[in-house]
Write a protein that holds these residues in place. Structure first.
Motif, PDB file in Angstrom:
ATOM      1  N   GLY A 132       0.866  -1.267  -0.072  1.00 17.95           N
ATOM      2  CA  GLY A 132      -0.067  -0.060  -0.314  1.00 17.95           C
ATOM      3  C   GLY A 132       0.811   1.284  -0.319  1.00 17.95           C
ATOM      4  O   GLY A 132       1.967   1.322   0.890  1.00 17.95           O
ATOM      5  N   VAL A 133       0.102   2.289  -0.735  1.00 19.28           N
ATOM      6  CA  VAL A 133       0.985   3.408  -0.953  1.00 19.28           C
ATOM      7  C   VAL A 133      -0.243   4.308   0.094  1.00 19.28           C
ATOM      8  O   VAL A 133      -0.936   4.893  -0.760  1.00 19.28           O
ATOM      9  CB  VAL A 133       1.111   4.144  -1.655  1.00 19.28           C
ATOM     10  N   GLU A 134       0.106   5.456   0.385  1.00 16.88           N
ATOM     11  CA  GLU A 134      -0.761   6.196   0.810  1.00 16.88           C
ATOM     12  C   GLU A 134      -0.392   7.727   1.407  1.00 16.88           C
ATOM     13  O   GLU A 134       0.774   7.792   2.458  1.00 16.88           O
ATOM     14  CB  GLU A 134      -1.705   5.707   2.742  1.00 16.88           C
ATOM     15  N   GLY A 135      -1.500   8.471   1.275  1.00 14.82           N
ATOM     16  CA  GLY A 135      -1.054  10.025   1.797  1.00 14.82           C
ATOM     17  C   GLY A 135      -0.512  10.542   0.304  1.00 14.82           C
ATOM     18  O   GLY A 135       0.157  12.194   0.277  1.00 14.82           O
ATOM     19  N   GLU A 136      -0.717   9.892  -0.937  1.00 12.65           N
ATOM     20  CA  GLU A 136       0.294  10.950  -1.693  1.00 12.65           C
ATOM     21  C   GLU A 136      -0.729  12.538  -2.360  1.00 12.65           C
ATOM     22  O   GLU A 136       0.181  13.178  -2.901  1.00 12.65           O
ATOM     23  CB  GLU A 136       0.495   9.994  -2.975  1.00 12.65           C
ATOM     24  N   ARG A 137      -1.633  11.799  -2.119  1.00 15.06           N
ATOM     25  CA  ARG A 137      -2.396  13.262  -2.889  1.00 15.06           C
ATOM     26  C   ARG A 137      -1.742  14.645  -1.632  1.00 15.06           C
ATOM     27  O   ARG A 137      -1.563  15.535  -2.749  1.00 15.06           O
ATOM     28  CB  ARG A 137      -4.119  13.373  -2.686  1.00 15.06           C
ATOM     29  N   GLU A 138      -2.070  14.558  -0.779  1.00 15.51           N
ATOM     30  CA  GLU A 138      -2.080  15.994   0.159  1.00 15.51           C
ATOM     31  C   GLU A 138      -0.323  15.671  -0.099  1.00 15.51           C
ATOM     32  O   GLU A 138       0.097  17.080  -0.084  1.00 15.51           O
ATOM     33  CB  GLU A 138      -2.463  15.531   1.695  1.00 15.51           C
ATOM     34  N   ALA A 139       0.336  14.471   0.517  1.00 18.16           N
ATOM     35  CA  ALA A 139       1.948  14.018   0.311  1.00 18.16           C
ATOM     36  C   ALA A 139       2.910  15.433   1.954  1.00 18.16           C
ATOM     37  O   ALA A 139       3.798  15.683   0.955  1.00 18.16           O
ATOM     38  CB  ALA A 139       2.640  14.905  -1.255  1.00 18.16           C
ATOM     39  N   GLU A 140       2.374  14.961   2.143  1.00 14.91           N
ATOM     40  CA  GLU A 140       2.624  16.088   4.170  1.00 14.91           C
ATOM     41  C   GLU A 140       3.054  15.029   4.364  1.00 14.91           C
ATOM     42  O   GLU A 140       4.500  14.651   5.386  1.00 14.91           O
ATOM     43  CB  GLU A 140       1.668  16.561   4.419  1.00 14.91           C
ATOM     44  N   TRP A 141       2.666  13.548   3.896  1.00 14.75           N
ATOM     45  CA  TRP A 141       3.164  12.403   4.688  1.00 14.75           C
ATOM     46  C   TRP A 141       2.672  11.212   4.347  1.00 14.75           C
ATOM     47  O   TRP A 141       2.039  10.812   3.796  1.00 14.75           O
ATOM     48  CB  TRP A 141       2.618  11.987   5.854  1.00 14.75           C
ATOM     49  N   VAL A 142       3.541  10.736   3.839  1.00 15.28           N
ATOM     50  CA  VAL A 142       3.484   9.366   3.090  1.00 15.28           C
ATOM     51  C   VAL A 142       4.344   7.752   3.225  1.00 15.28           C
ATOM     52  O   VAL A 142       5.299   8.007   3.601  1.00 15.28           O
ATOM     53  CB  VAL A 142       3.642   9.295   1.340  1.00 15.28           C
ATOM     54  N   LEU A 143       3.209   7.088   3.355  1.00 17.54           N
ATOM     55  CA  LEU A 143       3.874   5.988   3.701  1.00 17.54           C
ATOM     56  C   LEU A 143       3.607   5.016   2.942  1.00 17.54           C
ATOM     57  O   LEU A 143       2.753   4.902   2.063  1.00 17.54           O
ATOM     58  CB  LEU A 143       3.071   5.468   4.557  1.00 17.54           C
ATOM     59  N   VAL A 144       4.803   4.265   2.769  1.00 21.10           N
ATOM     60  CA  VAL A 144       4.757   2.813   1.815  1.00 21.10           C
ATOM     61  C   VAL A 144       5.184   1.584   2.525  1.00 21.10           C
ATOM     62  O   VAL A 144       6.477   2.017   3.815  1.00 21.10           O
ATOM     63  CB  VAL A 144       6.664   3.159   1.024  1.00 21.10           C
ATOM     64  N   ASP A 145       3.899   0.835   2.301  1.00 22.64           N
ATOM     65  CA  ASP A 145       4.521  -0.018   3.057  1.00 22.64           C
ATOM     66  C   ASP A 145       4.379  -1.141   2.284  1.00 22.64           C
ATOM     67  O   ASP A 145       4.215  -1.310   1.476  1.00 22.64           O
ATOM     68  CB  ASP A 145       2.776  -0.753   3.640  1.00 22.64           C
ATOM     69  N   LEU A 146       5.838  -1.931   2.537  1.00 23.62           N
ATOM     70  CA  LEU A 146       6.408  -2.981   1.976  1.00 23.62           C
ATOM     71  C   LEU A 146       6.359  -4.092   2.806  1.00 23.62           C
ATOM     72  O   LEU A 146       7.346  -5.367   2.367  1.00 23.62           O
ATOM     73  CB  LEU A 146       7.628  -2.437   1.323  1.00 23.62           C
ATOM     74  N   GLY A 147       5.501  -4.443   3.845  1.00 24.82           N
ATOM     75  CA  GLY A 147       5.499  -5.396   4.357  1.00 24.82           C
ATOM     76  C   GLY A 147       6.809  -5.308   5.325  1.00 24.82           C
ATOM     77  O   GLY A 147       6.385  -5.328   6.640  1.00 24.82           O
ATOM     78  N   ASP A 148       7.700  -6.529   5.579  1.00 21.87           N
ATOM     79  CA  ASP A 148       9.004  -6.422   6.108  1.00 21.87           C
ATOM     80  C   ASP A 148       9.501  -4.738   7.079  1.00 21.87           C
ATOM     81  O   ASP A 148      10.164  -4.496   7.488  1.00 21.87           O
ATOM     82  CB  ASP A 148       9.905  -7.421   6.015  1.00 21.87           C
ATOM     83  N   VAL A 149       9.301  -3.824   5.853  1.00 18.85           N
ATOM     84  CA  VAL A 149      10.074  -2.355   6.409  1.00 18.85           C
ATOM     85  C   VAL A 149       8.545  -2.241   5.457  1.00 18.85           C
ATOM     86  O   VAL A 149       7.871  -1.837   4.367  1.00 18.85           O
ATOM     87  CB  VAL A 149      11.317  -2.209   4.854  1.00 18.85           C
ATOM     88  N   VAL A 150       8.461  -0.379   6.612  1.00 20.33           N
ATOM     89  CA  VAL A 150       7.084   0.376   6.335  1.00 20.33           C
ATOM     90  C   VAL A 150       8.361   1.749   5.999  1.00 20.33           C
ATOM     91  O   VAL A 150       9.027   2.415   7.142  1.00 20.33           O
ATOM     92  CB  VAL A 150       6.891   0.625   7.136  1.00 20.33           C
ATOM     93  N   VAL A 151       7.586   3.160   5.501  1.00 15.74           N
ATOM     94  CA  VAL A 151       8.906   3.444   4.731  1.00 15.74           C
ATOM     95  C   VAL A 151       7.750   5.104   5.366  1.00 15.74           C
ATOM     96  O   VAL A 151       6.793   4.409   4.575  1.00 15.74           O
ATOM     97  CB  VAL A 151       9.294   3.756   3.827  1.00 15.74           C
ATOM     98  N   HIS A 152       8.221   5.883   5.572  1.00 11.96           N
ATOM     99  CA  HIS A 152       7.158   7.433   6.371  1.00 11.96           C
ATOM    100  C   HIS A 152       8.264   8.523   5.619  1.00 11.96           C
ATOM    101  O   HIS A 152       9.334   8.736   6.001  1.00 11.96           O
ATOM    102  CB  HIS A 152       6.939   7.231   7.805  1.00 11.96           C
TER     103      HIS A 152
END
Length: 138
Positions: free
Chosen positions: A87-107
């Motif tokens: 999942g990738v969340e927050g792209e529209r506002e792009a103040e906080w985008v979370l990229v869920d890669l399972g074993d690694v979550v990127v904020h």
């Protein structure tokens, strides 16, 4: 217009076999954030604290465009490992985008958002011994 079962679309996600190790994912993420000159990148090992992921990467961009670009670069780099983000969340506002890669979550966050939510403090509480042990002598 309604679709019958013959017309329904099914989206399938498939992991490479074998899937990349958490360390390989982490290396790809670190390379992506370095490529786009993200600021103040921190990697937190949350094994034993979270059942959701092994590592969290928290980094900052200088603008909403920069935040989105960093997240896009992360997705691009892991696709080279044949990994599609969960999942990738927050792209529209792009103040906080979370990229869920399972074993690694990127904020990827703007500095003011990062400061407000203080994820580093949340996930590292109890990791450090007290600075002054004499505080506990009574």
């Amino acid at each position: 217009m309604f679709l019958n079962n013959d017309q329904a679309q099914v989206i399938k996600t498939q992991l490479p076999d074998p899937p990349p190790s958490p360390e390989a994912l982490l290396k790809a993420v670190e390379e992506a954030v370095d490529n786009l000159k993200a600021k103040d990148t921190v990697v937190i090992d949350v094994r034993g604290k979270s059942s959701v992921t092994d590592h969290m990467v928290i980094t900052s961009g200088t603008s909403t465009r920069h935040v989105k670009s960093i997240a896009d670069e992360v997705v691009k780099m892991v696709k080279r490992l044949q990994v599609m983000p969960l999942g990738v969340e927050g792209e529209r506002e792009a103040e906080w985008v979370l990229v869920d890669l399972g074993d690694v979550v990127v904020h990827v966050m703007l500095p003011r958002v990062r400061e407000f939510y203080a994820l580093e403090r949340l996930w590292t509480v109890g990791d450090q011994p007290p600075d002054d042990e004499s505080d506990f002598d009574a």
